[in-house]
Design an enzyme around this catalytic site. Structure first.
Site, PDB file in Angstrom:
ATOM      1  N   ALA A  94       0.802  -1.121   0.028  1.00 28.06           N
ATOM      2  CA  ALA A  94       0.073   0.055   0.031  1.00 28.06           C
ATOM      3  C   ALA A  94       0.848   1.230   0.026  1.00 28.06           C
ATOM      4  O   ALA A  94       1.963   1.320   0.429  1.00 28.06           O
ATOM      5  CB  ALA A  94      -0.884  -0.043   1.311  1.00 28.06           C
ATOM      6  N   GLY A 142       0.427  -5.221   0.519  1.00 28.64           N
ATOM      7  CA  GLY A 142      -0.759  -5.225  -0.613  1.00 28.64           C
ATOM      8  C   GLY A 142      -0.266  -5.677  -1.646  1.00 28.64           C
ATOM      9  O   GLY A 142      -1.143  -6.391  -2.726  1.00 28.64           O
ATOM     10  N   GLU A 159      -0.608  -9.514  -1.500  1.00 34.05           N
ATOM     11  CA  GLU A 159      -2.124  -9.744  -1.379  1.00 34.05           C
ATOM     12  C   GLU A 159      -2.891  -9.669  -2.857  1.00 34.05           C
ATOM     13  O   GLU A 159      -3.817 -10.233  -3.060  1.00 34.05           O
ATOM     14  CB  GLU A 159      -2.785  -8.767  -0.633  1.00 34.05           C
ATOM     15  CG  GLU A 159      -2.174  -8.811   0.974  1.00 34.05           C
ATOM     16  CD  GLU A 159      -2.808  -8.010   1.702  1.00 34.05           C
ATOM     17  OE1 GLU A 159      -3.051  -8.222   3.299  1.00 34.05           O
ATOM     18  OE2 GLU A 159      -2.923  -6.691   1.525  1.00 34.05           O
ATOM     19  N   GLU A 168       4.115  -5.462   6.889  1.00 39.60           N
ATOM     20  CA  GLU A 168       3.194  -4.618   7.754  1.00 39.60           C
ATOM     21  C   GLU A 168       3.300  -4.570   9.343  1.00 39.60           C
ATOM     22  O   GLU A 168       3.184  -3.304   9.910  1.00 39.60           O
ATOM     23  CB  GLU A 168       1.611  -5.100   7.682  1.00 39.60           C
ATOM     24  CG  GLU A 168       0.583  -4.789   6.215  1.00 39.60           C
ATOM     25  CD  GLU A 168       1.408  -5.765   5.240  1.00 39.60           C
ATOM     26  OE1 GLU A 168       2.035  -6.570   5.233  1.00 39.60           O
ATOM     27  OE2 GLU A 168       0.399  -5.589   4.275  1.00 39.60           O
TER      28      GLU A 168
END
Ligand code: COA
Length: 259
Positions: free
Chosen positions: A65, A110, A113, A133
């Protein structure tokens, strides 16, 4: 939609989507999620595309992210960011065509993911994987826990999630995250070779196979088998099933027409 961070090229039934924010190693901001959602919706409705490759520009697939975009958000605003990211991931996961992740570099947070939402994952030998994270004081909430546990098992997933450590492509292959590791200069050639193998199949059968895998994983065995039987019967409504079986008895290669 005019895309700022995504490129799409089409060649002989293959759609190649390239994430293009190289200044931030393809970090995923809200705009990129929105564009991914829109592009994969368009792809699903594009009869010219039967297989998709998703890759990134430069030395990164997606480096997670966009930390600068989310760092000052409150919990309500960050929830809106998560909702958009989830819509994009679900769109990739649910898109009827097979999606191959061609992982060219950093596949973190992310980004990992997003890779988890693809059907097959091929990486260059120099790629890097991880869920960092925990080092930012947060957790991977975009399937990095739920999907990863299902894919590689609880023990290995917890190690990645709790430590935030990164690993190389060989380690990711060994833990069951990747389908293939290839020399870095050969990544797109190998991804296209896999795409060509899929393009030679009946796209009708492939689409049903993808739906069955993705939906069945969350069902009881009986419910999943009922669904598989239903799709099996639907294959018999296609010309491709007739052609596939006719080719077998005639001892020749099937020539599927995807209808
Ligand atoms: N969000 C926002 N910007 C990011 C980013 C991210 N997830 N990942 C990289 N960038 C930016 C860097 O801030 C840097 O920008 P700058 O040149 O304006 O300073 C640029 O991309 C290049 O990154 P840099 O850190 O200089 O490259 P590197 O090769 O030294 O390191 C990484 C690469 C991927 C190891 C490192 O950038 C990193 O740890 N990124 C964050 C990964 C992460 O925690 N992801 C999960 C987020 S929830």
């Amino acid at each position: 939609m005019e895309y700022k961070s995504l490129l799409l090229t089409k060649e002989n039934g293959l759609g190649i989507v390239t994430i293009n924010r190289p200044d931030v190693l393809n970090a995923r901001n809200n705009e990129l999620s929105n564009e991914m959602y829109d592009m994969f919706t368009a792809i699903e409705n594009d009869p010219e595309i039967r297989v998709v490759i998703l890759t990134g520009t430069g030395k990164s697939f997606i480096a997670g992210a966009d930390i600068r975009e989310i760092m000052e958000l409150g919990s309500v605003q960050v929830e809106a960011f998560l909702i958009m990211a989830r819509r994009a991931r679900d769109r990739i996961y649910g898109c009827k065509q097979p999606v191959i992740a061609a992982i060219n570099g950093f596949c973190l947070g992310g980004g990992l993911e997003v890779a988890l939402c693809c059907d097959l994952r091929i990486a260059s030998e120099t790629a890097t994987f991880g869920l960092p994270e925990i080092n930012l004081g947060i957790i991977p909430a975009g399937g990095g826990i739920a999907r990863l546990v299902k894919l590689i098992g609880m023990a290995r997933a917890k190690e990645m999630i709790f430590t935030g450590d990164t690993c190389d492509s060989q380690a990711a292959l060994k833990m069951g995250f990747l389908n293939q590791v290839v020399p870095s200069g050969k990544l797109m050639d190998e991804a296209k070779a896999m795409a060509a193998r899929l393009l030679s199949k009946s796209s009708i059968a492939l689409n049903y196979a993808k739906k069955s895998c993705n939906s069945g994983v969350d069902m009881s065995l009986a419910a999943a088998t009922d669904m598989d039987e239903n799709y099996f019967c639907r294959c018999f409504a296609s010309e491709d099933q007739k052609e596939g079986m006719q080719a077998f008895v005639e001892k020749r290669k099937a020539n599927f027409k995807n209808r």
